[in-house]
Scaffold this active site. Structure first.
Site, short mmCIF file in Angstrom:
data_model
loop_
_atom_site.label_atom_id
_atom_site.label_comp_id
_atom_site.label_asym_id
_atom_site.label_seq_id
_atom_site.Cartn_x
_atom_site.Cartn_y
_atom_site.Cartn_z
N PRO A 208 42.95 40.52 33.02
CG PRO A 208 41.80 41.88 31.52
CD PRO A 208 43.13 41.25 31.78
CD GLU B 131 43.60 32.15 48.86
OE1 GLU B 131 43.61 32.51 50.04
OE2 GLU B 131 44.17 31.12 48.46
#
Lengths: 178, 181
Positions: A70, A138
């Site tokens: 995470p 990205e």
């Protein structure tokens, strides 16, 4: 200064079905094995005297599959949003007869800490029913520029079709719209 | 053919150790640190003093080593990121960067660290914005870097409310209040 008031929640629903795969004989086709889903909402100030765009807030959401790490996943999306902001407002590679004409950092602006919006929110949306692990690199970079362009259009009624959305381009578009 | 550039000896103290190295007139401090003394934490990116990745602390001030001519540094006391850690462990600034995970590729990190160290050791009130403005992070870890710096400034000034650094909380933004002017 005109500040448009915003109340309530902005939400949207949509679906997108991808088709792909490679032709078994020719090997041609769409090679991606899965698709990234990311969305960004932007809040901007546009100075109509100077054309300067200040991004006040960016909120990014990504369909993340199952998140394995995470902290890194969040940082990757954070980074993609700041990269996207840089690309939306500052970065422009110029060419002179095929050669890069601004290949140093003195001529090519990159977003720094001071350019980040005061609000930068990232949500990683996981699907508990789907254990698939996605690549997250990205993912939220592409939607940043259109989100900012839409916010500018909403704020001052101009449509910018070129990146980066520099003060000059904003001013020119404002001039044209008058 | 031109003769090799003449060299002259430069006395430099780096991370508490004295060195004497041969330099030429066009060597920068970065050249000396990397080529002669093998301190690879200071890294050249732009070579123009714009990115901050070569920042070292010279006599208490954060300096872009790529712009600092070597020959004027005679007798200078230079510190690089290699010298931050001591036998007690990481420097508080390094620890804050680790705790906040304030890097992804970490290429820019030593420069950030040295600017923050110089800021904290300066007599005036710490001004993180000023210290960090000259640094670029292409991974975009700015928020975590900001959180790390806020944390270390907070610990240093012992002001209230240091603990709850929100950088890696699930939702770290504060609810925004909208107003109409």
């Amino acid at each position: 200064v005109i500040t448009k008031s915003r109340r309530g929640t902005l939400s949207g629903n949509g679906s997108f079905v991808t088709e792909g795969g490679l032709h078994p004989e020719t090997g041609q086709g769409i090679a991606s094995d899965h698709w990234h889903q990311g969305a960004v909402a932007a809040e901007v100030d546009v100075d109509t005297a100077t054309g300067k765009v200040t991004v006040r807030g960016l909120r990014a959401a990504v369909y993340a599959g199952t998140v394995v790490n995470p902290v890194n996943a969040r940082m990757q999306i954070d980074g993609s949003v700041s990269f996207g902001l840089s690309h939306a407002l500052f970065e422009q590679l110029l060419h002179d007869e095929g050669h890069p004409a601004n290949s140093s950092l003195s001529e090519y602006a990159v977003a720094g800490l001071g350019d980040l919006p005061a609000v930068l929110e990232v949500s990683l949306i996981e699907d508990p029913d789907n254990p698939e692990v996605h690549g997250l690199g990205e993912t939220c970079l592409p939607p940043v520029a259109p989100a900012i362009a839409n916010a500018i259009a909403d704020a001052v009624g101009i449509r910018l079709r070129d990146l980066p959305m520099t003060a000059e381009r904003v001013l020119d578009a404002l001039e044209e719209s008058r | 053919m031109t003769d090799p550039a003449p060299t002259f000896p430069l006395r430099l103290r780096v991370n508490g150790r004295n060195h004497q190295v041969p330099v030429t007139a066009d060597d920068t401090l970065l050249d000396v640190l990397r080529r002669e003394l093998r301190y690879f934490s200071c890294r050249e990116t732009c070579g123009l003093g714009l990115c901050g990745s070569c920042t070292v602390v010279v006599d208490g001030r954060a300096v872009s080593a790529c712009l600092a001519p070597a020959f004027v540094q005679d007798g200078a006391d230079v510190r690089t990121a290699e010298g931050l850690e001591d036998s007690d462990g990481l420097h508080p600034v390094q620890q804050a960067f680790v705790d906040e995970q304030a890097f992804q590729c970490s290429f820019c990190t030593p420069g950030f660290l040295m600017s923050v160290v110089a800021m904290l050791e300066d007599d005036g009130a710490p001004d993180p914005e000023q210290a960090l403005t000259g640094h670029l992070c292409r991974c975009g870890s700015y928020r975590q870097i900001q959180a790390a710096v806020d944390r270390v400034v907070c610990e240093r000034t012992r002001s209230a409310g240091c603990a709850g650094s929100p950088a890696h909380a699930a939702d770290r933004s504060t609810p925004e209040t909208e107003e109409t002017r």
